[in-house]
Design a protein around this motif. Structure first.
Motif, PDB file in Angstrom:
ATOM      1  N   THR A   9       0.726  -1.217   0.155  1.00  0.00           N
ATOM      2  CA  THR A   9      -0.047  -0.029   0.067  1.00  0.00           C
ATOM      3  C   THR A   9       1.021   1.023  -0.051  1.00  0.00           C
ATOM      4  N   PHE A  10       0.404   2.146  -0.862  1.00  0.00           N
ATOM      5  CA  PHE A  10       1.266   3.524  -0.758  1.00  0.00           C
ATOM      6  C   PHE A  10       0.215   4.606  -0.165  1.00  0.00           C
ATOM      7  N   ILE A  11       0.864   5.540   0.305  1.00  0.00           N
ATOM      8  CA  ILE A  11       0.057   6.901   1.079  1.00  0.00           C
ATOM      9  C   ILE A  11       0.360   7.839  -0.053  1.00  0.00           C
ATOM     10  N   LEU A  12      -0.532   8.546  -0.619  1.00  0.00           N
ATOM     11  CA  LEU A  12      -0.564   9.780  -1.449  1.00  0.00           C
ATOM     12  C   LEU A  12      -0.689  10.944  -0.559  1.00  0.00           C
ATOM     13  N   LEU A  13       0.273  12.102  -0.781  1.00  0.00           N
ATOM     14  CA  LEU A  13       0.343  13.330  -0.234  1.00  0.00           C
ATOM     15  C   LEU A  13      -0.651  14.298  -0.854  1.00  0.00           C
ATOM     16  N   ARG A  14      -1.293  15.179  -0.132  1.00  0.00           N
ATOM     17  CA  ARG A  14      -2.107  16.109  -0.767  1.00  0.00           C
ATOM     18  C   ARG A  14      -1.437  17.083  -1.492  1.00  0.00           C
ATOM     19  N   LEU A  15      -2.296  18.097  -2.143  1.00  0.00           N
ATOM     20  CA  LEU A  15      -1.720  19.525  -2.790  1.00  0.00           C
ATOM     21  C   LEU A  15      -1.204  20.307  -1.600  1.00  0.00           C
ATOM     22  N   THR A  16      -1.990  20.236  -0.466  1.00  0.00           N
ATOM     23  CA  THR A  16      -1.524  20.994   0.555  1.00  0.00           C
ATOM     24  C   THR A  16      -1.835  20.441   1.918  1.00  0.00           C
ATOM     25  N   ASP A  17      -1.038  20.554   3.044  1.00  0.00           N
ATOM     26  CA  ASP A  17      -1.639  19.954   4.140  1.00  0.00           C
ATOM     27  C   ASP A  17      -2.288  20.843   5.315  1.00  0.00           C
ATOM     28  N   ASP A  18      -2.737  22.240   4.539  1.00  0.00           N
ATOM     29  CA  ASP A  18      -3.456  22.982   5.238  1.00  0.00           C
ATOM     30  C   ASP A  18      -4.976  22.603   5.273  1.00  0.00           C
ATOM     31  N   PRO A  19      -5.304  22.157   6.417  1.00  0.00           N
ATOM     32  CA  PRO A  19      -6.848  21.530   6.452  1.00  0.00           C
ATOM     33  C   PRO A  19      -7.958  22.607   5.901  1.00  0.00           C
ATOM     34  N   GLN A  20      -7.720  23.794   6.157  1.00  0.00           N
ATOM     35  CA  GLN A  20      -8.591  25.087   5.735  1.00  0.00           C
ATOM     36  C   GLN A  20      -8.886  24.920   4.243  1.00  0.00           C
ATOM     37  N   LEU A  21      -7.824  24.345   3.762  1.00  0.00           N
ATOM     38  CA  LEU A  21      -7.739  24.589   2.169  1.00  0.00           C
ATOM     39  C   LEU A  21      -8.392  23.132   1.408  1.00  0.00           C
ATOM     40  N   GLN A  22      -8.670  22.184   2.315  1.00  0.00           N
ATOM     41  CA  GLN A  22      -9.099  20.946   1.698  1.00  0.00           C
ATOM     42  C   GLN A  22     -10.534  21.306   0.857  1.00  0.00           C
ATOM     43  N   ILE A  23     -11.438  21.890   1.860  1.00  0.00           N
ATOM     44  CA  ILE A  23     -12.728  21.936   1.187  1.00  0.00           C
ATOM     45  C   ILE A  23     -12.573  22.739  -0.091  1.00  0.00           C
ATOM     46  N   PRO A  24     -12.046  24.101  -0.217  1.00  0.00           N
ATOM     47  CA  PRO A  24     -12.236  24.601  -1.371  1.00  0.00           C
ATOM     48  C   PRO A  24     -11.273  23.947  -2.507  1.00  0.00           C
ATOM     49  N   ILE A  25     -10.325  23.233  -2.249  1.00  0.00           N
ATOM     50  CA  ILE A  25      -9.678  22.326  -3.319  1.00  0.00           C
ATOM     51  C   ILE A  25     -10.463  21.356  -3.648  1.00  0.00           C
TER      52      ILE A  25
END
Length: 303
Positions: A9-25
């Motif tokens: 299994t691999f773990i994919l990183l996100r575009l940003t780690d800022d939780p406040q930006l996850q919903i807009p992204i």
């Protein structure tokens, strides 16, 4: 076939780690993805039902729209799922399959863009022979060759990725599975694989780019010789949409992938990858339709 004794299994990183930006992204990517699907399906529908759009140019555009849907569907939905659920894991087998399809669709797109530029070359430089050269049988073969080339060129390096070993890390520094970040975390000797990847890139990228450039050199030389300004304007407008799409596609790929070594080069600009995987496929239908009177007319007639 897909065996790897070290990591499953691999773990994919996100575009940003800022939780406040996850919903807009998430909302942005969801909007661009749905717009992409809607716009490209509309082009496919119009080219199928409208009798005025039964020319080779629109046949290739129809296949290009299908490729855009396939390419963006290979990467964006999994990332949307990862954001929505918080589950960033992806199995080894699914990751390799994702690499295969993303790369195969991307390479096929390059070949199709080259064929589309050749179609414009024949239409402008050899107009009297256009119907004979670009008949239905030839166009069908061209599209079939594009798909075959995409699969055959990508197959060898992907089969080598299957046999890589991963000892220390299973974290892929990307928001979907791609060959460069996978090579970065592998503890195998990847020199041969990188050379093969470069060879495949030259086959797919450079040859198709040369075909596009040569086609437009001849097109521009022919257009310049046209006697009237109206003829020149009409000819340039015929090619302008394709030239814009070619510039976006090749430009973004040059920015991302033309690097010396995959292991040393995964300082990849993720924002440009978002442009290539979500924004560009969304814009392409509008680029083709807004600058094309026939498509606009077909749209108004149908809806």
């Amino acid at each position: 076939m897909m065996r790897n004794q070290t990591i499953t299994t691999f773990i994919l990183l996100r575009l940003t780690d800022d939780p406040q930006l996850q919903i807009p992204i998430f909302m942005f990517l969801c909007f661009t993805y749905m717009s992409n699907i809607t716009g490209n399906l509309t082009i496919i529908f119009l080219t199928l039902v409208d009798s005025h759009l039964k020319t080779p140019m629109y046949f290739f555009l129809q296949n290009f729209a299908l490729l855009e849907i396939s390419f963006t569907s290979a990467c964006i939905p999994t990332y949307l799922y990862n954001i929505a659920t918080g589950d960033r894991s992806i199995t080894y087998s699914i990751c390799v399959i994702q690499v295969f399809f993303i790369d195969a669709f991307g390479v096929t797109e390059f070949f199709l863009l080259a064929i589309m530029s050749y179609d414009r070359y024949v239409a402008i430089c050899k107009p009297l022979h256009y119907i004979t050269i670009m008949n239905n049988k030839v166009c069908g073969k061209f599209v079939l060759y594009c798909w075959a080339a995409g699969v055959l060129i990508i197959h060898p390096p992907v089969m080598m990725i299957v046999n890589l070993e991963f000892c220390d890390s299973n974290v892929i520094d990307y928001f979907f599975c791609d060959s460069s970040p996978i090579l970065k975390i592998s503890c195998s000797d990847t020199w041969l694989l990188e050379q093969m990847a470069i060879t495949c890139a030259v086959l797919a990228f450079i040859t198709t780019l040369l075909c596009v450039v040569l086609s437009y050199v001849y097109i521009i030389k022919t257009i310049i010789r046209f006697p009237s300004a109206q003829q020149r304007k009409r000819a340039f407008s015929t090619c302008s949409s394709h030239m814009i799409v070619v510039s976006i596609t090749y430009g973004s790929c040059i920015f991302i992938y033309v690097k010396p070594s995959a292991k040393d080069s995964v300082a990849i600009n993720k924002s440009v990858t978002v442009l290539m995987t979500s924004i560009a496929p969304m814009l392409n239908p509008f680029i083709y339709t807004l600058r094309n009177k026939q498509v606009r007319q077909a749209f108004s007639d149908s809806f």
